[in-house]
Each structure stands twice: as C-alpha cells, then as structure tokens.
Design an enzyme around this catalytic site. Structure first.
Site, PDB file in Angstrom:
ATOM      1  N   ASN A  37       0.816  -1.211   0.000  1.00 21.21           N
ATOM      2  CA  ASN A  37       0.000   0.000   0.000  1.00 21.21           C
ATOM      3  C   ASN A  37       0.855   1.269   0.000  1.00 21.21           C
ATOM      4  OD1 ASN A  37      -2.418   1.338  -0.064  1.00 21.21           O
ATOM      5  ND2 ASN A  37      -3.035   0.842   2.036  1.00 21.21           N
ATOM      6  N   HIS A 122     -14.439  -4.509  10.547  1.00 18.19           N
ATOM      7  CA  HIS A 122     -13.981  -3.226  11.084  1.00 18.19           C
ATOM      8  C   HIS A 122     -15.165  -2.328  11.419  1.00 18.19           C
ATOM      9  CE1 HIS A 122      -9.611  -3.011   9.420  1.00 18.19           C
ATOM     10  NE2 HIS A 122      -9.919  -4.233   9.783  1.00 18.19           N
ATOM     11  N   ARG A 147     -13.731  -5.527  15.171  1.00 20.01           N
ATOM     12  CA  ARG A 147     -12.727  -4.592  15.653  1.00 20.01           C
ATOM     13  C   ARG A 147     -13.431  -3.274  15.911  1.00 20.01           C
ATOM     14  NH1 ARG A 147      -7.667  -1.971  12.300  1.00 20.01           N
ATOM     15  NH2 ARG A 147      -9.275  -0.421  11.838  1.00 20.01           N
ATOM     16  N   TYR A 159      -6.897   7.271  12.617  1.00 23.32           N
ATOM     17  CA  TYR A 159      -6.798   5.934  12.040  1.00 23.32           C
ATOM     18  C   TYR A 159      -8.008   5.065  12.420  1.00 23.32           C
ATOM     19  CZ  TYR A 159      -5.983   1.144  11.275  1.00 23.32           C
ATOM     20  OH  TYR A 159      -6.192  -0.139  10.848  1.00 23.32           O
ATOM     21  N   ASP A 220      -7.093  -1.883  17.555  1.00 24.89           N
ATOM     22  CA  ASP A 220      -5.787  -1.641  16.931  1.00 24.89           C
ATOM     23  C   ASP A 220      -5.213  -0.333  17.461  1.00 24.89           C
ATOM     24  OD1 ASP A 220      -3.612  -1.406  15.238  1.00 24.89           O
ATOM     25  OD2 ASP A 220      -4.729  -1.981  13.429  1.00 24.89           O
ATOM     26  N   HIS A 222      -2.345   0.789  16.477  1.00 23.77           N
ATOM     27  CA  HIS A 222      -1.622   1.314  15.302  1.00 23.77           C
ATOM     28  C   HIS A 222      -0.316   2.014  15.666  1.00 23.77           C
ATOM     29  CE1 HIS A 222      -1.967   2.088  10.878  1.00 23.77           C
ATOM     30  NE2 HIS A 222      -2.585   0.929  11.012  1.00 23.77           N
ATOM     31  N   GLU A 246      -3.946  -4.791  19.326  1.00 20.65           N
ATOM     32  CA  GLU A 246      -2.999  -4.938  18.210  1.00 20.65           C
ATOM     33  C   GLU A 246      -2.043  -3.753  18.133  1.00 20.65           C
ATOM     34  OE1 GLU A 246      -5.094  -5.062  14.501  1.00 20.65           O
ATOM     35  OE2 GLU A 246      -3.281  -4.691  13.328  1.00 20.65           O
ATOM     36  N   GLU A 272       1.772  -6.738  11.409  1.00 23.73           N
ATOM     37  CA  GLU A 272       1.306  -6.502  10.034  1.00 23.73           C
ATOM     38  C   GLU A 272       2.358  -5.790   9.183  1.00 23.73           C
ATOM     39  OE1 GLU A 272      -2.208  -4.120  10.816  1.00 23.73           O
ATOM     40  OE2 GLU A 272      -1.207  -2.349  10.033  1.00 23.73           O
ATOM     41  N   ARG A 293       0.389 -11.218  13.204  1.00 24.36           N
ATOM     42  CA  ARG A 293      -0.443 -10.430  12.292  1.00 24.36           C
ATOM     43  C   ARG A 293       0.069 -10.379  10.858  1.00 24.36           C
ATOM     44  NH1 ARG A 293      -4.560  -8.996  11.511  1.00 24.36           N
ATOM     45  NH2 ARG A 293      -4.549  -6.754  11.395  1.00 24.36           N
ATOM     46  N   HIS A 322      -3.235 -10.517   8.485  1.00 23.73           N
ATOM     47  CA  HIS A 322      -3.659  -9.214   8.002  1.00 23.73           C
ATOM     48  C   HIS A 322      -4.629  -9.393   6.827  1.00 23.73           C
ATOM     49  CE1 HIS A 322      -2.128  -4.940   6.797  1.00 23.73           C
ATOM     50  NE2 HIS A 322      -3.036  -4.864   7.744  1.00 23.73           N
ATOM     51  N   ASP A 326      -6.211  -3.631   1.242  1.00 22.45           N
ATOM     52  CA  ASP A 326      -4.990  -3.568   0.430  1.00 22.45           C
ATOM     53  C   ASP A 326      -4.368  -4.951   0.215  1.00 22.45           C
ATOM     54  OD1 ASP A 326      -4.682  -2.158   3.206  1.00 22.45           O
ATOM     55  OD2 ASP A 326      -2.702  -3.020   2.914  1.00 22.45           O
ATOM     56  N   GLU A 349      -8.582 -11.245   9.696  1.00 24.71           N
ATOM     57  CA  GLU A 349      -9.130  -9.917   9.425  1.00 24.71           C
ATOM     58  C   GLU A 349      -9.813  -9.927   8.063  1.00 24.71           C
ATOM     59  OE1 GLU A 349      -6.160  -6.864   8.963  1.00 24.71           O
ATOM     60  OE2 GLU A 349      -7.564  -5.259   9.449  1.00 24.71           O
ATOM     61  N   TRP A 412       2.111   6.592  12.354  1.00 23.28           N
ATOM     62  CA  TRP A 412       0.702   6.633  11.931  1.00 23.28           C
ATOM     63  C   TRP A 412       0.022   5.313  12.196  1.00 23.28           C
ATOM     64  CZ3 TRP A 412      -1.789   3.764   8.012  1.00 23.28           C
ATOM     65  CH2 TRP A 412      -3.183   4.080   7.892  1.00 23.28           C
TER      66      TRP A 412
HETATM   67  O1  EZ4 Z   1      -3.388   0.288   8.421  1.00 15.67           O
HETATM   68  O2  EZ4 Z   1      -3.625  -2.075   5.789  1.00 15.67           O
HETATM   69  O3  EZ4 Z   1      -5.182  -3.913  11.087  1.00 15.67           O
HETATM   70  N1  EZ4 Z   1      -5.216  -3.347  10.043  1.00 15.67           N
HETATM   71  C1  EZ4 Z   1      -4.525  -2.266   9.729  1.00 15.67           C
HETATM   72  C2  EZ4 Z   1      -4.681  -1.738   8.334  1.00 15.67           C
HETATM   73  C3  EZ4 Z   1      -3.442  -0.981   7.856  1.00 15.67           C
HETATM   74  C4  EZ4 Z   1      -3.485  -0.824   6.362  1.00 15.67           C
HETATM   75  C5  EZ4 Z   1      -2.205  -0.184   5.840  1.00 15.67           C
HETATM   76  O4  EZ4 Z   1      -2.128  -0.319   4.466  1.00 15.67           O
HETATM   77  O5  EZ4 Z   1      -3.835  -1.743  10.566  1.00 15.67           O
HETATM   78  O6  EZ4 Z   1      -5.819  -0.905   8.275  1.00 15.67           O
HETATM   79 CO    CO Z   2      -3.480  -3.129  12.149  1.00 14.03          CO
END
Ligand code: EZ4
Ligand code: CO
Length: 412
Positions: A37, A122, A147, A159, A220, A222, A246, A272, A293, A322, A326, A349, A412
């Site tokens: 991605n 999600h 999630r 996010y 998540d 992130h 996560e 991931e 992941r 994952h 993407d 996921e 991010w």
């Molecule tokens: O941010 O796949 O758990 N899932 C994630 C995703 C990632 C994206 C990044 O390309 O964290 O949403």
């Molecule tokens: Co994630």
C-alpha cells in the site's frame, strides 16, 4: 512444467493492486499478490526488472528452491519491497501446483482443520453512537467478531474510523488517491495519545454494555503508544475482555513487548508491517505475544508464512493474518487456504472488497455465518479478468502521515 512467462499487472479498481501472473508451458496459470500500500510501483519494478527475467525457463514445480534462490540469491535480504515481490512468485507457484494436482490449495497444506475461518470486521464511528450503529450493522452482515475504533474527542480524523457511515461501503481505506491531475500527497492527521488513552476505556464500556460479554472485540493501537502507555491501556481494558490489542507499540522494538506483557493480561497481537520470520524471534520465544499479524503477501509467501505459523504454534501463539482491502482477493485467498489448514488458527481480518475489485478478481471465496472459506476450485480459487484490470489504470495513493499537536511527526 517450465515457466513460459510472467506478467506484472497493475490495476486500480477503486484502489491499487499489483498482481503477478505466471504461465507454464503446459498452459497452467498462477497468481500472486504483490500489493504494498502506497509503494506499489516499487514492487512492480522489482518484479519486472529483476525477478521475471530469472523466472522464465525455471521448473514451476520447484517452489522451495525458487524461494531460496530469490531470497538468498538476491544477497540483499528482507524488506517489504523484496518480500512482497518474492511472496507473489511463491503464491503463484503454489496456485499452479494445486491446479496441477486438481485440488484446492488447502489440501496440499494438510487438508482442512476447521469448517471455515472466523473473520473479524472493522466497526468504527466518529463517536460512540455512530460506533454502536456500525457494530450492529456488522452483526447484521453476519460478522461474529468485530474490531472497534472511534474518533477521539478534540481530534479530527484518526486511524481506523470510516469517514462516513453513508453509502454501500463502510470499510476503512486509509490510502488517499490523488485523483486526475492532482499532485499526490499524503493526508496529514493530528494525534494526542493522552486524549486517546482517556477515551478508549469508555468506548469499550459502552460496547460491552450494549452487546454483552460474548462478542469477541478487537482493537488496533496502530503503533502509537510508548511501552508504558500500552501497558496502562492493556490494564485499563482488562474488564472488557478483548480478543486482542494490536500494534500497541512500533513492532521493530521487540523488547518493548516485555514491559507491556509484564503489566497486563490483555492478549497482544503484532506484525502486520513485519516481512520476515526473523522479526518475531524474541516475541515468540519469550512468549510476549498471542497473535501473529503478518500477511502472506508481505512475508515472502505461503512457504515462509507456514514456517512462521509453525514456529508460533510451538510457543502457544496463533494466527491473525492481516486482511485489509490492500490485500487483494489473491492475497486473501492465500491467507484463507492457510487459515483452513493450520492447527493454530486464531482469527482472520476481513474488510470486504468493493464491487469493482471483485469485478477484476473473480474469487471463489465465500463469507457465511461469520466464517470465510476459500472454496473448492483447484488452486487458490481466484482468476484475474485482464480486460477489466486494464480499464482501471494506476493512480498514485499514499497512506496518511501523523503529527502530534505540536507538529512532530509521529507513527501513523
Ligand atoms: O493500516 O492495511 O489492522 N489493520 C490495519 C490496516 C493498515 C493498512 C495499511 O495499508 O492496521 O488498516
Ligand atoms: Co493493524
């Protein structure tokens, strides 16, 4: 069975995908997903400039030898671009081998250990009421695990939160396309971890209050917390019995998980953004995580993913591959065959692909009663419609960049 040709297909049906198609001299074809991605063209170049010339004429049946040849033979090992490219080759060769055998791939991986793969969707909302509606919509769509992500009071878009609940898709696709003529640039978001830490426990309290104790709930982080912040969040969320927390901290600091683990019994998932079994050695051998992941598409393919899951199993860890949008339907199929076959499956996921993507990639995979199944077609069970793919040319897209309130760039 020699490789006659290998072709790199870049297409953008709503979002960018890179696909490798290998054709053998006896007319079989195999597909591999090489999508990374926001960095798609680097993998396309790695494949067409460096790997495709090495593939033509090789014995398509020698998957392990080809994997080692590309991995060790390239000298420069690992990294997301290299490993995404090798993944596509490995997956395409497994697709071909299973088609040659006349079996769905999971049969070659040992046969099915379960009837289907439990998937999580999600759910998200800019605020709690919107989130509760989203959880309800996911349950109505058949999900048996969700999630949970929300906006944080005082912050703008963050996010994991879909921009709008309107429309047919409620999935969260964070990569922003530039659109015709516009210069591509990442969106910038603003982040405040303390505000997030204050807010999240109340979100889970509301979700548990509304939906009860049974529903598996995931979250998540992130990569945004420090180890001690993550330890606190894990502890604060214990009353809400999460399936997992996560990416609490950036994963490259494996030892950070020791601190988190010593403070909380909330199950931990990570990986991931990893691209190698070696990224997990401390995490697994010291039993610092519960779920792995990685994506088949970023870890070098089915061959090393199986190795990684076997290693995880030795240390009591399970799969949680994952599966955002993407990962193309080809990459998802690769995950689903492994999900069905391995003993230590945890969860998969699943963000549904949009109809344009499914027009280009014809998949036999199904989602029913909360479970995914790759179908019974020989191979992966996915074919690409190249005419449809050609209708959607590449459009530059970037994942967002995150900044703290004072402007400092943050994870991010
Ligand atoms: O941010 O796949 O758990 N899932 C994630 C995703 C990632 C994206 C990044 O390309 O964290 O949403
Ligand atoms: Co994630």
């Amino acid at each position: 069975m020699r490789i006659l040709s290998a072709e790199v297909i870049v297409t953008s049906p709503g979002r960018n995908f890179v696909t490798l198609k290998i054709t053998t001299d006896d007319g079989l074809t195999g597909l591999g997903d090489a999508t990374l991605n926001g960095r798609e063209l680097s993998v396309a170049s790695y494949l067409s400039d460096h790997l495709v010339p090495l593939l033509v004429g090789r014995d398509a049946a020698r998957i392990e030898d080809t994997w080692q040849y590309l991995y060790r033979g390239g000298y420069w090992r690992r990294g997301p671009v290299t490993m995404a490219a090798i993944s596509a080759v490995d997956t395409a060769l497994w697709d071909i081998k299973a088609k040659a055998a006349g079996m769905p791939l999971y049969q070659l991986l040992g046969g099915q250990s379960r009837t289907g793969a439990l998937a999580y969707g999600h759910a998200s909302g800019r605020d709690v009421p919107e989130l509760l509606d989203s959880v309800r919509a996911h349950l109505e769509a058949g999900f048996r695990a969700v999630r949970v992500q929300t906006g944080v009071p005082g912050l703008g878009p963050v996010y994991g939160v879909a921009a709008s609940t309107a429309g047919t898709r409620y999935d969260y696709e964070p990569a922003r396309r530039s659109g015709a003529g516009a210069p591509p640039a990442p969106a910038e978001e603003t982040w405040d971890t303390r505000a997030y830490l204050r807010h999240v426990p109340s979100v889970f309290e509301a979700v548990r209050g509304e939906f009860g104790p049974e529903l598996p709930l995931l979250h998540d982080g992130h990569h945004r917390m420090t180890p001690v912040q993550a330890a606190r969040l894990g502890r604060d969320l214990e009353p809400y019995d999460l399936f997992w927390l996560e990416d609490a901290t950036p994963g490259e600091d494996q030892a950070a998980l020791r601190l988190i683990r010593s403070h909380t019994t909330t199950p931990l998932a990570i990986g991931e953004v990893f691209n190698s079994v070696h990224d997990y050695t401390t995490l697994l051998t010291e039993r610092l995580i519960d779920y792995v992941r990685s994506a088949v598409t970023h870890t070098g393919g089915i061959t090393p993913m199986r190795r990684l899951l076997d290693l995880a199993g030795l240390y009591g860890a399970k799969s949680g591959m994952h599966g955002p949008t993407d990962i193309s339907p080809v990459g998802m199929a690769a995950a689903l065959h492994l999900d069905l076959a391995v003993h230590n499956f945890g969860i998969q996921e699943y963000m549904r692909h949009d109809p344009l993507t499914l027009e280009v990639f014809r998949t036999s995979a199904t989602f029913q009663d909360g479970l995914l199944h790759p179908g019974e077609n020989p191979g992966l069970g996915v074919e690409i419609d190249e005419e449809a793919a050609a209708r959607f040319p590449y459009e530059a897209a970037y994942l967002p960049v995150n900044r703290l309130v004072d402007g400092t760039v943050h994870d991010w």
